[in-house]
Design an enzyme around this catalytic site. Structure first.
Site, PDB file in Angstrom:
ATOM      1  N   CYS A 127       0.832  -1.200   0.000  1.00  0.00           N
ATOM      2  CA  CYS A 127       0.000   0.000   0.000  1.00  0.00           C
ATOM      3  C   CYS A 127       0.871   1.256   0.000  1.00  0.00           C
ATOM      4  O   CYS A 127       1.485   1.572  -1.011  1.00  0.00           O
ATOM      5  CB  CYS A 127      -0.986  -0.030   1.169  1.00  0.00           C
ATOM      6  SG  CYS A 127      -2.349   1.156   0.984  1.00  0.00           S
ATOM      7  N   HIS A 230      -3.711  -5.139   0.370  1.00  0.00           N
ATOM      8  CA  HIS A 230      -3.217  -5.514   1.695  1.00  0.00           C
ATOM      9  C   HIS A 230      -3.202  -7.032   1.852  1.00  0.00           C
ATOM     10  O   HIS A 230      -4.114  -7.616   2.453  1.00  0.00           O
ATOM     11  CB  HIS A 230      -4.089  -4.878   2.784  1.00  0.00           C
ATOM     12  CG  HIS A 230      -3.791  -3.436   3.007  1.00  0.00           C
ATOM     13  ND1 HIS A 230      -2.831  -3.001   3.895  1.00  0.00           N
ATOM     14  CD2 HIS A 230      -4.312  -2.325   2.431  1.00  0.00           C
ATOM     15  CE1 HIS A 230      -2.770  -1.681   3.871  1.00  0.00           C
ATOM     16  NE2 HIS A 230      -3.660  -1.244   2.990  1.00  0.00           N
ATOM     17  N   GLU A 232      -1.521  -8.837   3.817  1.00  0.00           N
ATOM     18  CA  GLU A 232      -1.409  -9.256   5.215  1.00  0.00           C
ATOM     19  C   GLU A 232      -2.777  -9.496   5.855  1.00  0.00           C
ATOM     20  O   GLU A 232      -2.886 -10.182   6.877  1.00  0.00           O
ATOM     21  CB  GLU A 232      -0.617  -8.218   6.028  1.00  0.00           C
ATOM     22  CG  GLU A 232      -1.368  -6.969   6.428  1.00  0.00           C
ATOM     23  CD  GLU A 232      -1.537  -5.934   5.317  1.00  0.00           C
ATOM     24  OE1 GLU A 232      -2.130  -4.868   5.585  1.00  0.00           O
ATOM     25  OE2 GLU A 232      -1.062  -6.190   4.186  1.00  0.00           O
TER      26      GLU A 232
END
Length: 267
Positions: A127, A230, A232
């Site tokens: 990001c 994202h 994660e």
């Protein structure tokens, strides 16, 4: 049990060391209300799930020499998400929706990015990390994406992730990692800015149907990927982190081989 290409923790060699950047926030703990280094735990989980060890890298005074020293013992680097990059770094004034610059973090991470590129250290930007990679190499950003596309789809609300479908370039590193899904790949997104002018040395390798750049890569490095989404946040899919860890292992092996060469070798 998740099956997504992550490497086992039980390996013959020590786990790679992955530096993960953090940011400074006002934090409350017990009776204290102080500035502190902060990072959501999901980043740490993603690194450890993929078989590596995460080392936190908080913003601090930095020079090129300090950045090289910080990265010297590491096998990989993740530049994480967070607040908007200072528009002054790419020659623009702040849009009314651009957040207050975190200049100490911008400089800290920019120096780490430069050092990682010079060392050919495996690098993953997430990001804001992708945006700063682009800016550090000379690119620019769209400061408020809804002005460009007429939608808040990429950041539907405070703390609320959107979903976007990205199409990968078939000959990209990302396509190798994700198997180049023909119908695109749905990813979690939370950003109101995006890459505009792409920096020299970077190649766009994932876009959405409305033209938003969602990934870039630097072909000159063994592993240098920036993703606007994202990864994660998806505990069921650690493939991009597993890819970083594989590159980190190879980097460490090559570094150790260089360090063990006899004096005068090749003279």
């Amino acid at each position: 049990m998740v099956s997504n290409g992550s490497e086992s923790h039980a390996t013959a060699s020590p786990a790679p060391l992955i530096g993960v950047t953090t940011y400074l926030e006002q934090a409350q703990t017990g009776v204290w209300d102080v500035r502190a280094s902060f990072l959501p735990k999901v980043y740490l989980d993603a690194v450890t799930d993929a078989g590596a060890i995460a080392l936190l890298l908080p913003p601090q005074p930095v020079t090129a020499q300090i950045a090289r020293a910080v990265l010297a013992p590491l096998d990989g680097l993740i530049v994480t998400g967070g607040a908007d990059v200072d528009p002054a770094r790419y020659g623009q004034r702040s849009h009314e929706r651009t957040t207050t610059p975190r200049t100490e973090r911008d400089e800290w991470e920019a120096q780490l990015i430069r050092a990682a590129r010079a060392m050919d250290l495996p690098l993953l930007g997430i990001c804001r990390g992708m945006q700063l990679l682009n800016v550090t190499l000379g690119g620019t950003l769209v400061q408020h994406l809804p002005d460009r596309i007429g939608s808040d789809a990429y950041q539907p609300g405070a703390g609320q992730f959107g979903r976007a479908t990205v199409t990968l370039e078939p000959d990209s590193a990302l396509a190798v990692i994700f198997g180049n899904p023909e119908k695109g790949m749905a990813v979690p997104v939370y950003h109101h800015q995006a890459v505009d002018t792409v920096a020299g040395g970077l190649r766009v390798t994932a876009v959405t149907a409305d033209g938003v750049i969602e990934a870039v890569e630097c072909a000159r490095m063994r592993f240098c990927i920036g993703v606007q989404w994202h990864p994660e946040e998806n505990a069921e899919d650690r493939r991009i982190f597993a890819g970083l860890v594989r590159a980190a292992r190879a980097y460490r092996t090559a570094r150790h081989a260089r360090n063990e060469e006899p004096a005068g070798h090749g003279a």
